[in-house]
Design a protein around this motif. Structure first.
Motif, PDB file in Angstrom:
ATOM      1  N   THR B   6       0.840  -1.196   0.000  1.00 26.07           N
ATOM      2  CA  THR B   6       0.000   0.000   0.000  1.00 26.07           C
ATOM      3  C   THR B   6       0.872   1.241   0.000  1.00 26.07           C
ATOM      4  OG1 THR B   6      -1.787  -1.131   1.162  1.00 26.07           O
ATOM      5  CG2 THR B   6      -1.768   1.252   1.316  1.00 26.07           C
ATOM      6  N   LEU B   7       0.427   2.237  -0.766  1.00 31.89           N
ATOM      7  CA  LEU B   7       1.146   3.510  -0.819  1.00 31.89           C
ATOM      8  C   LEU B   7       0.196   4.602  -0.343  1.00 31.89           C
ATOM      9  CD1 LEU B   7       3.765   4.976  -1.849  1.00 31.89           C
ATOM     10  CD2 LEU B   7       2.581   5.243  -4.023  1.00 31.89           C
ATOM     11  N   ASP B   8       0.571   5.253   0.740  1.00 32.81           N
ATOM     12  CA  ASP B   8      -0.291   6.290   1.309  1.00 32.81           C
ATOM     13  C   ASP B   8       0.014   7.636   0.660  1.00 32.81           C
ATOM     14  OD1 ASP B   8      -1.825   7.950   2.805  1.00 32.81           O
ATOM     15  OD2 ASP B   8      -0.720   7.677   4.681  1.00 32.81           O
ATOM     16  N   CYS B   9      -0.955   8.152  -0.082  1.00 31.04           N
ATOM     17  CA  CYS B   9      -0.765   9.459  -0.735  1.00 31.04           C
ATOM     18  C   CYS B   9      -1.806  10.460  -0.243  1.00 31.04           C
ATOM     19  CB  CYS B   9      -0.854   9.312  -2.250  1.00 31.04           C
ATOM     20  SG  CYS B   9       0.544   8.453  -2.943  1.00 31.04           S
ATOM     21  N   MET B  10      -2.337  10.230   0.946  1.00 29.21           N
ATOM     22  CA  MET B  10      -3.346  11.146   1.486  1.00 29.21           C
ATOM     23  C   MET B  10      -2.729  12.529   1.694  1.00 29.21           C
ATOM     24  SD  MET B  10      -6.244   9.602   1.771  1.00 29.21           S
ATOM     25  CE  MET B  10      -7.257  10.389   3.007  1.00 29.21           C
ATOM     26  N   GLY B  11      -3.479  13.529   1.272  1.00 34.06           N
ATOM     27  CA  GLY B  11      -3.001  14.897   1.450  1.00 34.06           C
ATOM     28  C   GLY B  11      -2.040  15.360   0.372  1.00 34.06           C
ATOM     29  N   LEU B  12      -1.791  14.534  -0.612  1.00 32.12           N
ATOM     30  CA  LEU B  12      -0.875  14.927  -1.686  1.00 32.12           C
ATOM     31  C   LEU B  12      -1.650  15.225  -2.968  1.00 32.12           C
ATOM     32  CD1 LEU B  12       1.991  12.283  -1.315  1.00 32.12           C
ATOM     33  CD2 LEU B  12       1.889  14.582  -0.367  1.00 32.12           C
ATOM     34  N   TYR B  13      -1.178  16.218  -3.694  1.00 31.92           N
ATOM     35  CA  TYR B  13      -1.806  16.555  -4.964  1.00 31.92           C
ATOM     36  C   TYR B  13      -0.912  16.187  -6.136  1.00 31.92           C
ATOM     37  CZ  TYR B  13      -5.298  19.157  -2.392  1.00 31.92           C
ATOM     38  OH  TYR B  13      -6.312  19.491  -1.551  1.00 31.92           O
ATOM     39  N   CYS B  14      -1.510  16.249  -7.316  1.00 27.71           N
ATOM     40  CA  CYS B  14      -0.772  16.039  -8.554  1.00 27.71           C
ATOM     41  C   CYS B  14       0.477  16.916  -8.524  1.00 27.71           C
ATOM     42  CB  CYS B  14      -1.656  16.407  -9.732  1.00 27.71           C
ATOM     43  SG  CYS B  14      -0.775  16.660 -11.273  1.00 27.71           S
ATOM     44  N   PRO B  15       1.651  16.447  -8.874  1.00 29.98           N
ATOM     45  CA  PRO B  15       1.937  15.138  -9.485  1.00 29.98           C
ATOM     46  C   PRO B  15       2.389  14.070  -8.486  1.00 29.98           C
ATOM     47  CG  PRO B  15       3.901  16.464  -9.608  1.00 29.98           C
ATOM     48  CD  PRO B  15       2.878  17.269  -8.813  1.00 29.98           C
ATOM     49  N   MET B  16       2.340  14.385  -7.179  1.00 27.85           N
ATOM     50  CA  MET B  16       2.990  13.489  -6.227  1.00 27.85           C
ATOM     51  C   MET B  16       2.458  12.048  -6.200  1.00 27.85           C
ATOM     52  SD  MET B  16       5.400  15.251  -5.610  1.00 27.85           S
ATOM     53  CE  MET B  16       6.248  14.052  -4.605  1.00 27.85           C
ATOM     54  N   PRO B  17       1.127  11.812  -6.243  1.00 21.50           N
ATOM     55  CA  PRO B  17       0.698  10.407  -6.236  1.00 21.50           C
ATOM     56  C   PRO B  17       1.271   9.600  -7.418  1.00 21.50           C
ATOM     57  CG  PRO B  17      -1.143  11.828  -5.697  1.00 21.50           C
ATOM     58  CD  PRO B  17      -0.024  12.728  -6.157  1.00 21.50           C
ATOM     59  N   ILE B  18       1.344  10.234  -8.596  1.00 24.40           N
ATOM     60  CA  ILE B  18       1.872   9.533  -9.771  1.00 24.40           C
ATOM     61  C   ILE B  18       3.391   9.344  -9.644  1.00 24.40           C
ATOM     62  CG2 ILE B  18       2.303   9.806 -12.265  1.00 24.40           C
ATOM     63  CD1 ILE B  18      -0.551   8.900 -11.688  1.00 24.40           C
ATOM     64  N   GLU B  35      -1.674  -0.887  -3.955  1.00 27.27           N
ATOM     65  CA  GLU B  35      -2.867  -0.114  -3.602  1.00 27.27           C
ATOM     66  C   GLU B  35      -2.403   1.313  -3.296  1.00 27.27           C
ATOM     67  OE1 GLU B  35      -6.358  -0.798  -0.367  1.00 27.27           O
ATOM     68  OE2 GLU B  35      -4.332  -0.685   0.444  1.00 27.27           O
ATOM     69  N   VAL B  36      -2.973   2.278  -3.993  1.00 30.47           N
ATOM     70  CA  VAL B  36      -2.615   3.671  -3.743  1.00 30.47           C
ATOM     71  C   VAL B  36      -3.815   4.355  -3.091  1.00 30.47           C
ATOM     72  CG1 VAL B  36      -1.796   5.830  -4.760  1.00 30.47           C
ATOM     73  CG2 VAL B  36      -1.129   3.663  -5.792  1.00 30.47           C
ATOM     74  N   VAL B  37      -3.601   4.917  -1.917  1.00 32.96           N
ATOM     75  CA  VAL B  37      -4.685   5.588  -1.198  1.00 32.96           C
ATOM     76  C   VAL B  37      -4.492   7.087  -1.345  1.00 32.96           C
ATOM     77  CG1 VAL B  37      -5.970   5.700   0.962  1.00 32.96           C
ATOM     78  CG2 VAL B  37      -4.543   3.710   0.466  1.00 32.96           C
ATOM     79  N   SER B  38      -5.531   7.753  -1.861  1.00 32.71           N
ATOM     80  CA  SER B  38      -5.393   9.178  -2.149  1.00 32.71           C
ATOM     81  C   SER B  38      -6.709   9.911  -1.916  1.00 32.71           C
ATOM     82  CB  SER B  38      -4.960   9.336  -3.612  1.00 32.71           C
ATOM     83  OG  SER B  38      -5.061  10.672  -4.021  1.00 32.71           O
ATOM     84  N   ASP B  39      -6.609  11.200  -1.622  1.00 30.88           N
ATOM     85  CA  ASP B  39      -7.833  12.003  -1.551  1.00 30.88           C
ATOM     86  C   ASP B  39      -7.825  13.074  -2.645  1.00 30.88           C
ATOM     87  OD1 ASP B  39      -5.785  13.428  -0.426  1.00 30.88           O
ATOM     88  OD2 ASP B  39      -6.861  14.031   1.378  1.00 30.88           O
ATOM     89  N   ASP B  40      -6.949  12.889  -3.619  1.00 26.38           N
ATOM     90  CA  ASP B  40      -6.908  13.807  -4.757  1.00 26.38           C
ATOM     91  C   ASP B  40      -7.772  13.229  -5.879  1.00 26.38           C
ATOM     92  OD1 ASP B  40      -6.305  15.545  -6.796  1.00 26.38           O
ATOM     93  OD2 ASP B  40      -4.323  14.698  -7.195  1.00 26.38           O
ATOM     94  N   LYS B  41      -8.861  13.928  -6.191  1.00 28.09           N
ATOM     95  CA  LYS B  41      -9.801  13.420  -7.198  1.00 28.09           C
ATOM     96  C   LYS B  41      -9.151  13.201  -8.555  1.00 28.09           C
ATOM     97  CE  LYS B  41     -14.206  14.877  -5.315  1.00 28.09           C
ATOM     98  NZ  LYS B  41     -13.668  14.865  -3.938  1.00 28.09           N
ATOM     99  N   GLY B  42      -8.095  13.946  -8.814  1.00 26.48           N
ATOM    100  CA  GLY B  42      -7.402  13.833 -10.100  1.00 26.48           C
ATOM    101  C   GLY B  42      -6.898  12.431 -10.377  1.00 26.48           C
ATOM    102  N   ILE B  43      -6.670  11.679  -9.321  1.00 29.27           N
ATOM    103  CA  ILE B  43      -6.084  10.353  -9.487  1.00 29.27           C
ATOM    104  C   ILE B  43      -7.009   9.400 -10.252  1.00 29.27           C
ATOM    105  CG2 ILE B  43      -6.884   9.222  -7.361  1.00 29.27           C
ATOM    106  CD1 ILE B  43      -3.938   8.236  -7.051  1.00 29.27           C
ATOM    107  N   LYS B  44      -8.312   9.705 -10.214  1.00 29.49           N
ATOM    108  CA  LYS B  44      -9.280   8.816 -10.874  1.00 29.49           C
ATOM    109  C   LYS B  44      -9.018   8.694 -12.375  1.00 29.49           C
ATOM    110  CE  LYS B  44     -13.083  10.288  -8.080  1.00 29.49           C
ATOM    111  NZ  LYS B  44     -14.517  10.533  -8.128  1.00 29.49           N
TER     112      LYS B  44
END
Lengths: 160, 77
Positions: B6-18, B35-44
């Motif tokens: 699992t990769l925790d990307c909560m609180g991060l915005y583009c481009p960091m999750p990628i 599994e990437v966990v994110s709250d950035d809608k852009g990731i979808k």
């Protein structure tokens, strides 16, 4: 995968916001497996100038220019709402609040990801910027022909 | 969905999750699922696009209370 796709970016602007856009695209491109080159020219050279020490240029006009236009990733200003530094300070703070890397961090990150950072030889000459004006992450000083040859093979080429 | 890491990307915005996903993928073995966990809608839309560009497999995503879990499989080394 076959040979890597190429992406090239001309960074002409030395504005904080535009440099940010350039680095977001460069690091994303590298993450997508592309071979990315960033070509810094004119005011864009300010982005990759070292933050500490003086710029050793020759001649009065060039010396004056590099004092007034010192540059360095930590001195960049917003293209809008700089407001004598207040706007830029606020933007940097807001970026930090949402864990957005600073330009400084973006440069290190891009370099580690293999993004090539190139300084334009002509503008270095005109503005009197020797190689030691730049940060160590900068790969080389090149001319337009090198950049165009990279861009010729690139699927994505941007001018920022 | 089951994941190997699992990769925790909560609180991060583009481009960091990628960017972080690409870095993490270097550590994974072929066939493993991240599994990437994110709250950035852009990731979808970003993650499927990243998969198209890199040739890795997009397995799907789940969204609950603004938390987006994306599953990606390493398809090649």
């Amino acid at each position: 995968m076959a040979e890597k796709e190429k992406m090239t970016i001309v960074v002409f602007s030395g504005d904080l916001d535009k440099a940010l856009a350039a680095f977001i695209l460069a690091t994303t491109g590298a993450s997508m497996g592309m071979e990315v080159s960033m070509f810094f020219t004119f005011w864009g050279l300010n982005v990759i100038k070292k933050n500490k020490g003086s710029i050793e240029s020759k001649g009065l006009m060039r010396k004056m220019l590099n004092v007034m236009n010192r540059g360095g990733s930590k001195r960049l200003k917003l293209s809008k709402f700089h407001m004598l530094g207040l706007g830029t300070w606020m933007m940097k703070r807001m970026m930090k609040e949402v864990n957005m890397p600073s330009i400084d961090e973006f440069i290190t990150m891009a370099h580690e990801m293999g993004v090539k950072l190139l300084a334009c030889s002509t503008t270095c000459g005109v503005m009197g910027l020797p190689e030691n004006s730049f940060r160590p992450e900068v790969d080389s000083i090149v001319g337009a022909a090198y950049f165009l040859n990279e861009s010729r093979e690139a699927k994505i080429s941007l001018f920022i | 969905m089951k994941a190997d890491q699992t990769l925790d990307c909560m609180g991060l915005y583009c481009p960091m999750p990628i960017v972080k996903t690409a870095q993490k993928f270097k550590e994974l073995k072929k066939g493993e699922v991240l599994e990437v966990v994110s709250d950035d809608k852009g990731i979808k839309l970003d993650m499927p696009a990243w998969c198209t560009a890199t040739g890795h497999e997009f397995l799907g995503m789940e969204e609950k209370n603004g938390e987006i879990r994306v599953y990606v499989k390493k398809a090649h080394s």
